[in-house]
Scaffold this motif. Structure first.
Motif, PDB file in Angstrom:
ATOM      1  N   LEU A 114       0.828  -1.209   0.000  1.00 58.04           N
ATOM      2  CA  LEU A 114       0.000   0.000   0.000  1.00 58.04           C
ATOM      3  C   LEU A 114       0.862   1.258   0.000  1.00 58.04           C
ATOM      4  CD1 LEU A 114      -3.272   0.612   1.880  1.00 58.04           C
ATOM      5  CD2 LEU A 114      -1.466   2.310   2.077  1.00 58.04           C
ATOM      6  N   ILE A 115       1.848   1.323   0.907  1.00 59.87           N
ATOM      7  CA  ILE A 115       2.706   2.506   0.993  1.00 59.87           C
ATOM      8  C   ILE A 115       3.556   2.645  -0.257  1.00 59.87           C
ATOM      9  CG2 ILE A 115       4.629   3.554   2.242  1.00 59.87           C
ATOM     10  CD1 ILE A 115       1.954   3.801   3.628  1.00 59.87           C
ATOM     11  N   TYR A 116       4.054   1.509  -0.758  1.00 62.51           N
ATOM     12  CA  TYR A 116       4.870   1.588  -1.975  1.00 62.51           C
ATOM     13  C   TYR A 116       4.024   2.026  -3.167  1.00 62.51           C
ATOM     14  CZ  TYR A 116       8.296   0.464  -5.553  1.00 62.51           C
ATOM     15  OH  TYR A 116       9.173   0.553  -6.602  1.00 62.51           O
ATOM     16  N   GLY A 117       2.821   1.499  -3.251  1.00 58.69           N
ATOM     17  CA  GLY A 117       1.969   1.823  -4.393  1.00 58.69           C
ATOM     18  C   GLY A 117       1.428   3.236  -4.377  1.00 58.69           C
ATOM     19  N   LEU A 118       1.096   3.744  -3.181  1.00 61.14           N
ATOM     20  CA  LEU A 118       0.483   5.069  -3.087  1.00 61.14           C
ATOM     21  C   LEU A 118       1.484   6.190  -2.831  1.00 61.14           C
ATOM     22  CD1 LEU A 118      -2.744   4.344  -0.985  1.00 61.14           C
ATOM     23  CD2 LEU A 118      -2.486   4.470  -3.472  1.00 61.14           C
ATOM     24  N   LEU A 119       2.636   5.868  -2.228  1.00 62.14           N
ATOM     25  CA  LEU A 119       3.562   6.920  -1.819  1.00 62.14           C
ATOM     26  C   LEU A 119       4.951   6.764  -2.415  1.00 62.14           C
ATOM     27  CD1 LEU A 119       3.974   9.426  -0.028  1.00 62.14           C
ATOM     28  CD2 LEU A 119       4.565   7.892   1.859  1.00 62.14           C
ATOM     29  N   GLN A 120       5.633   5.678  -2.064  1.00 65.71           N
ATOM     30  CA  GLN A 120       7.024   5.547  -2.481  1.00 65.71           C
ATOM     31  C   GLN A 120       7.166   5.418  -3.991  1.00 65.71           C
ATOM     32  OE1 GLN A 120       9.302   2.721  -0.243  1.00 65.71           O
ATOM     33  NE2 GLN A 120      10.994   2.675  -1.692  1.00 65.71           N
ATOM     34  N   GLY A 121       6.341   4.572  -4.599  1.00 67.81           N
ATOM     35  CA  GLY A 121       6.435   4.383  -6.045  1.00 67.81           C
ATOM     36  C   GLY A 121       6.252   5.665  -6.831  1.00 67.81           C
ATOM     37  N   PRO A 122       5.129   6.399  -6.601  1.00 65.12           N
ATOM     38  CA  PRO A 122       4.946   7.666  -7.326  1.00 65.12           C
ATOM     39  C   PRO A 122       6.043   8.687  -7.068  1.00 65.12           C
ATOM     40  CG  PRO A 122       2.874   6.937  -6.362  1.00 65.12           C
ATOM     41  CD  PRO A 122       3.928   6.033  -5.825  1.00 65.12           C
ATOM     42  N   LEU A 123       6.497   8.807  -5.808  1.00 63.08           N
ATOM     43  CA  LEU A 123       7.561   9.767  -5.497  1.00 63.08           C
ATOM     44  C   LEU A 123       8.856   9.393  -6.206  1.00 63.08           C
ATOM     45  CD1 LEU A 123       7.051  10.554  -1.704  1.00 63.08           C
ATOM     46  CD2 LEU A 123       6.722  12.090  -3.646  1.00 63.08           C
ATOM     47  N   GLN A 124       9.158   8.094  -6.265  1.00 66.80           N
ATOM     48  CA  GLN A 124      10.366   7.664  -6.962  1.00 66.80           C
ATOM     49  C   GLN A 124      10.264   7.910  -8.466  1.00 66.80           C
ATOM     50  OE1 GLN A 124      11.729   4.015  -3.949  1.00 66.80           O
ATOM     51  NE2 GLN A 124      11.555   3.678  -6.131  1.00 66.80           N
ATOM     52  N   SER A 125       9.068   7.736  -9.011  1.00 65.40           N
ATOM     53  CA  SER A 125       8.910   7.961 -10.446  1.00 65.40           C
ATOM     54  C   SER A 125       9.062   9.435 -10.800  1.00 65.40           C
ATOM     55  CB  SER A 125       7.538   7.448 -10.912  1.00 65.40           C
ATOM     56  OG  SER A 125       6.496   8.192 -10.310  1.00 65.40           O
ATOM     57  N   ILE A 126       8.697  10.314  -9.837  1.00 68.21           N
ATOM     58  CA  ILE A 126       8.814  11.754 -10.078  1.00 68.21           C
ATOM     59  C   ILE A 126      10.227  12.252  -9.765  1.00 68.21           C
ATOM     60  CG2 ILE A 126       8.007  14.038  -9.355  1.00 68.21           C
ATOM     61  CD1 ILE A 126       5.285  12.731  -8.748  1.00 68.21           C
ATOM     62  N   GLY A 127      10.705  11.914  -8.556  1.00 74.29           N
ATOM     63  CA  GLY A 127      11.992  12.454  -8.106  1.00 74.29           C
ATOM     64  C   GLY A 127      13.149  11.506  -8.229  1.00 74.29           C
ATOM     65  N   GLY A 128      12.890  10.274  -8.672  1.00 80.66           N
ATOM     66  CA  GLY A 128      13.954   9.291  -8.711  1.00 80.66           C
ATOM     67  C   GLY A 128      14.576   9.076 -10.075  1.00 80.66           C
ATOM     68  N   GLY A 129      14.089   9.741 -11.107  1.00 78.45           N
ATOM     69  CA  GLY A 129      14.643   9.556 -12.443  1.00 78.45           C
ATOM     70  C   GLY A 129      15.752  10.544 -12.740  1.00 78.45           C
ATOM     71  N   TYR A 130      15.975  10.785 -14.029  1.00 78.65           N
ATOM     72  CA  TYR A 130      17.042  11.697 -14.447  1.00 78.65           C
ATOM     73  C   TYR A 130      16.768  13.122 -13.977  1.00 78.65           C
ATOM     74  CZ  TYR A 130      19.186   8.123 -17.353  1.00 78.65           C
ATOM     75  OH  TYR A 130      19.829   6.987 -17.768  1.00 78.65           O
ATOM     76  N   ALA A 131      15.502  13.539 -14.046  1.00 82.44           N
ATOM     77  CA  ALA A 131      15.160  14.891 -13.619  1.00 82.44           C
ATOM     78  C   ALA A 131      15.438  15.067 -12.127  1.00 82.44           C
ATOM     79  CB  ALA A 131      13.694  15.190 -13.923  1.00 82.44           C
ATOM     80  N   GLY A 132      15.075  14.061 -11.335  1.00 85.07           N
ATOM     81  CA  GLY A 132      15.310  14.145  -9.898  1.00 85.07           C
ATOM     82  C   GLY A 132      16.781  14.161  -9.549  1.00 85.07           C
ATOM     83  N   ALA A 133      17.560  13.320 -10.219  1.00 86.83           N
ATOM     84  CA  ALA A 133      19.001  13.267  -9.954  1.00 86.83           C
ATOM     85  C   ALA A 133      19.675  14.583 -10.349  1.00 86.83           C
ATOM     86  CB  ALA A 133      19.630  12.098 -10.719  1.00 86.83           C
ATOM     87  N   PHE A 134      19.270  15.124 -11.498  1.00 83.12           N
ATOM     88  CA  PHE A 134      19.869  16.398 -11.937  1.00 83.12           C
ATOM     89  C   PHE A 134      19.480  17.526 -10.993  1.00 83.12           C
ATOM     90  CE2 PHE A 134      19.698  20.365 -14.386  1.00 83.12           C
ATOM     91  CZ  PHE A 134      21.012  20.429 -14.824  1.00 83.12           C
ATOM     92  N   LEU A 135      18.216  17.537 -10.559  1.00 84.27           N
ATOM     93  CA  LEU A 135      17.764  18.566  -9.631  1.00 84.27           C
ATOM     94  C   LEU A 135      18.528  18.472  -8.311  1.00 84.27           C
ATOM     95  CD1 LEU A 135      15.619  20.840  -9.490  1.00 84.27           C
ATOM     96  CD2 LEU A 135      14.120  19.206  -8.338  1.00 84.27           C
ATOM     97  N   TYR A 136      18.783  17.265  -7.869  1.00 85.23           N
ATOM     98  CA  TYR A 136      19.545  17.021  -6.633  1.00 85.23           C
ATOM     99  C   TYR A 136      20.936  17.653  -6.730  1.00 85.23           C
ATOM    100  CZ  TYR A 136      21.734  14.263  -2.880  1.00 85.23           C
ATOM    101  OH  TYR A 136      22.404  13.858  -1.752  1.00 85.23           O
ATOM    102  N   ILE A 137      21.578  17.469  -7.862  1.00 84.54           N
ATOM    103  CA  ILE A 137      22.922  18.024  -8.068  1.00 84.54           C
ATOM    104  C   ILE A 137      22.868  19.532  -8.272  1.00 84.54           C
ATOM    105  CG2 ILE A 137      24.879  18.043  -9.674  1.00 84.54           C
ATOM    106  CD1 ILE A 137      24.271  15.043 -10.164  1.00 84.54           C
ATOM    107  N   PHE A 138      21.934  19.991  -9.109  1.00 83.43           N
ATOM    108  CA  PHE A 138      21.860  21.408  -9.473  1.00 83.43           C
ATOM    109  C   PHE A 138      21.543  22.278  -8.267  1.00 83.43           C
ATOM    110  CE2 PHE A 138      19.504  25.146 -10.961  1.00 83.43           C
ATOM    111  CZ  PHE A 138      20.398  25.672 -11.884  1.00 83.43           C
ATOM    112  N   LEU A 139      20.523  21.905  -7.491  1.00 82.56           N
ATOM    113  CA  LEU A 139      20.154  22.706  -6.327  1.00 82.56           C
ATOM    114  C   LEU A 139      21.260  22.704  -5.279  1.00 82.56           C
ATOM    115  CD1 LEU A 139      16.369  21.813  -5.834  1.00 82.56           C
ATOM    116  CD2 LEU A 139      17.365  23.880  -6.830  1.00 82.56           C
ATOM    117  N   GLY A 140      21.976  21.588  -5.181  1.00 82.83           N
ATOM    118  CA  GLY A 140      23.104  21.542  -4.251  1.00 82.83           C
ATOM    119  C   GLY A 140      24.169  22.557  -4.607  1.00 82.83           C
ATOM    120  N   LEU A 141      24.424  22.731  -5.885  1.00 80.86           N
ATOM    121  CA  LEU A 141      25.414  23.715  -6.349  1.00 80.86           C
ATOM    122  C   LEU A 141      24.946  25.138  -6.070  1.00 80.86           C
ATOM    123  CD1 LEU A 141      26.213  21.994  -9.768  1.00 80.86           C
ATOM    124  CD2 LEU A 141      27.723  22.069  -7.774  1.00 80.86           C
TER     125      LEU A 141
END
Length: 345
Positions: free
Chosen positions: A148-175
């Protein structure tokens, strides 16, 4: 085997740590928080799994096996549930304990016995709450709290913030944060730890199974920040060997040994890069270019990351060779360093 008892059990370690520190923060015995958080997490964990068996004719049949725990419940897929349960279960225990829902023992009773009786009622009430949650989850289409938690929370969050856009944002905002004197990578890690840890754990699990990294973009940090945040090794080399200012020459030579090991605070504050609009541009641009180009060559199969996590403070070239398991990692690092030199120049 090392992967099995580390990254494949990351949620289990997380629940223990959360129970300990949440209880400690409220002045309760940490061991009580650990046991209650762990018990609540196991209360939600299904002790059954679907297994497939071959028949004599070569066909496979699936059946439900009871009395076993799917190891995936304790791996990256359970990180979000572990965070929720670790905090909520311990806080419920603290609430009941503060309200006096406990058996009072005389002062003459040994402390360990007193602790057992005083914890009995609050802990039982917490377990009852999570047993009800377990039953409620079983009557949903997900079947368990983990799903339930993976399907409703973790999965969607990973699909949004866990891909290339999320990784780049993680690096860019850190800089960007570094430009204002804030340790960007550490601050963002606090915010994105659930997503980042899940990505890294899935990469390591794939590596242990001999499979390609499912999220290579979260390993591009080995090529993005050469010499530390901002990919400042290029700047250090320029200052040390081409600097016209005595200040920059000295700073470059002093910072070069640590920059090789990706430690660059002397450069960030000594140049300074902090609150410096001139240096802020290449400081942000160089790692961004490195990320985009590494994405390109990785997709082409030239410098493919294996999924194994490395220590960020390994020296340059050795770090990239280990992260790819190939000489191509060293070659690609040389190419990126040359590009960074041009950007900073």
């Amino acid at each position: 085997f090392p992967i099995l008892i580390t990254s494949d059990l990351i949620s289990l370690y997380l629940i223990l740590a959360l129970g300990y520190f949440v209880a400690k923060s409220f002045g309760k015995k940490p061991i009580n928080g650990v046991l209650i958080a762990l018990g609540s997490f196991l209360m939600l964990t299904p002790f059954e799994m679907t297994a497939s068996f071959p028949t004599e004719t070569g066909e496979e049949i699936s059946t439900l096996v009871s009395g076993v725990i799917p190891i995936t419940n304790f791996g990256p897929q359970g990180i979000f549930l572990a965070m929720i349960v670790g905090i909520v279960a311990t806080r419920i225990y603290v609430y009941f304990d503060n309200k006096g829902f406990k058996i009072k023992m005389p002062a003459s009773v040994p402390e360990n016995v007193t602790n057992m009786f005083e914890t009995m009622i609050p802990a039982s009430m917490v377990f009852i709450v999570f047993m009800l949650v377990r039953v409620a989850c079983m009557h949903t289409e997900f079947g368990s709290a983990q799903e339930l938690i993976y399907g409703l929370l973790q999965g969607p969050l990973q699909s949004i913030g866990g891909g290339y856009a999320g990784a780049f944002l993680y690096i860019f905002l850190g800089l960007v944060l570094w430009v204002f004197g804030i340790h960007g990578s550490m601050l963002l890690y606090v915010a994105m730890a659930p997503i980042a840890n899940a990505m890294w754990a899935e990469n390591m699990t794939a590596f242990a199974s001999g499979l390609p990294a499912p999220h290579p973009e979260w390993l591009y940090m080995y090529f993005t920040n050469l010499g530390g945040s901002g990919s400042t090794l290029a700047l250090v080399l320029l200052m040390a060997f081409l600097g016209k200012s005595e200040h920059f020459k000295t700073l470059g030579r002093v910072a070069l040994p640590t920059s090789v090991f990706n430690i660059n605070e002397p450069v960030i504050f000594g140049t300074p890069i902090v609150l410096n609009p001139v240096f802020a541009l290449p400081f942000i641009l160089a790692p961004s270019v490195n990320f985009l180009l590494t994405t390109l060559v990785n997709s082409m199969g030239f410098s493919v990351l294996t999924g194994a996590m490395q220590n960020n403070y390994y020296p340059i070239f050795a770090l990239q060779a280990l992260s790819t398991g190939s000489w191509t990692g060293v070659v690609w690092t040389i190419v990126l360093l040359a590009i960074d030199l041009l950007i900073y120049f």
